[in-house]
Design an enzyme around this catalytic site. Structure first.
Site, mmCIF file in Angstrom:
data_model
loop_
_atom_site.group_PDB
_atom_site.id
_atom_site.type_symbol
_atom_site.label_atom_id
_atom_site.label_comp_id
_atom_site.label_asym_id
_atom_site.label_seq_id
_atom_site.Cartn_x
_atom_site.Cartn_y
_atom_site.Cartn_z
ATOM 1 C CG ASP A 75 -7.204 -7.834 8.624
ATOM 2 O OD1 ASP A 75 -6.261 -7.437 7.911
ATOM 3 O OD2 ASP A 75 -7.400 -7.424 9.776
ATOM 4 C CG ASP B 189 -1.930 0.967 1.369
ATOM 5 O OD1 ASP B 189 -2.500 1.365 0.343
ATOM 6 O OD2 ASP B 189 -2.201 1.421 2.500
HETATM 7 P P1 IMP Z 1 1.928 -0.546 3.774
HETATM 8 O O1 IMP Z 1 2.998 -0.587 4.800
HETATM 9 O O2 IMP Z 1 1.162 0.746 3.808
HETATM 10 O O3 IMP Z 1 2.382 -0.891 2.388
HETATM 11 O O4 IMP Z 1 0.833 -1.587 4.232
HETATM 12 C C1 IMP Z 1 0.899 -2.929 3.958
HETATM 13 C C2 IMP Z 1 -0.068 -3.665 4.845
HETATM 14 O O5 IMP Z 1 -1.241 -2.898 5.095
HETATM 15 C C3 IMP Z 1 -0.565 -4.944 4.192
HETATM 16 O O6 IMP Z 1 0.259 -6.039 4.498
HETATM 17 C C4 IMP Z 1 -1.947 -5.103 4.788
HETATM 18 O O7 IMP Z 1 -1.865 -5.769 6.030
HETATM 19 C C5 IMP Z 1 -2.401 -3.689 5.045
HETATM 20 N N1 IMP Z 1 -3.279 -3.185 3.978
HETATM 21 C C6 IMP Z 1 -3.019 -2.193 3.102
HETATM 22 N N2 IMP Z 1 -4.042 -1.996 2.262
HETATM 23 C C7 IMP Z 1 -4.985 -2.908 2.619
HETATM 24 C C8 IMP Z 1 -6.287 -3.235 2.099
HETATM 25 O O8 IMP Z 1 -6.821 -2.658 1.129
HETATM 26 N N3 IMP Z 1 -6.944 -4.238 2.734
HETATM 27 C C9 IMP Z 1 -6.412 -4.921 3.776
HETATM 28 N N4 IMP Z 1 -5.208 -4.657 4.276
HETATM 29 C C10 IMP Z 1 -4.507 -3.662 3.710
#
Ligand code: IMP
Length: 178
Positions: free
Chosen positions: A158, A102
């Site tokens: 989730d 994300d």
């Molecule tokens: P980042 O560190 O912002 O890249 O977040 C990654 C983590 O956020 C993923 O492993 C998910 O656990 C969670 N995440 C990000 N977007 C979503 C989504 O749309 N649905 C569910 N979990 C998400």
């Protein structure tokens, strides 16, 4: 279909087919090289790991880390290590397995951490990528599907620990966030 799901983005059949393709690509890319240790981030990447490993024809091993501190629909910047690896990674190539990238902060921090622990190389495979949400410059090496800026659940992902066991990836109905 689960009553809380607004629309299905990727069916189980589509996910399995994409895992076959990713597995074939990974198998080809590591041909003649040291096979990677797959490091799966708990808990979201478990269904993806389980499907993907069926299609990688290499002498791979896997281990788990738990680093996320994700609450509701907001991605928090700092990661906390809740469970570290049981395997030594010194001099080993790592393939980090994620459910969704994300902001990119999680894989960016974990990549750094694994390099500092002595991994010879750290690559990333993710089922889903949300490139429009990126806050740090990091690009997964293997991507199942790119998605728009929508909150998705299912196939490991989730909302407050619910919906992980759905066999497909879908978008939740807006009323479920309230
Ligand atoms: P980042 O560190 O912002 O890249 O977040 C990654 C983590 O956020 C993923 O492993 C998910 O656990 C969670 N995440 C990000 N977007 C979503 C989504 O749309 N649905 C569910 N979990 C998400």
């Amino acid at each position: 279909m689960n009553k809380d799901i607004d629309k299905v983005l990727f069916t189980n059949e589509e996910i399995v087919k994409r895992c076959e393709e990713l597995g074939a690509q990974i198998t080809a890319d590591y041909q003649g090289k040291q096979a990677p240790l797959l490091v799966a981030l708990l808990r979201g990447s478990v269904p993806f790991l389980a499907e993907l490993i069926k299609h990688i024809d290499l002498d791979i091993e896997y281990d788990f880390m738990d680093v996320t501190s994700y609450q509701g629909t907001q991605s928090l910047g700092d990661i906390k290590i809740l469970k570290d690896l049981d395997t030594s990674i010194i001099g080993r190539p790592i393939l980090l397995v994620e459910d969704i990238v994300d902001t990119g902060r999680t894989i960016d921090s974990v990549k750094e951490l694994l390099k500092n622990k002595g991994a010879s190389e750290v690559k990333v495979v993710t089922l889903l990528d949300k490139p429009s949400r990126r806050a740090v410059e990091v690009r997964p090496d293997y991507v199942g599907f790119s998605v728009a800026n929508e909150f998705v659940v299912g196939f490991g992902m989730d909302y407050n620990q619910k919906y992980r066991c759905l066999p497909f990836v879908g978008v939740l109905k807006a009323e479920c966030y309230r």
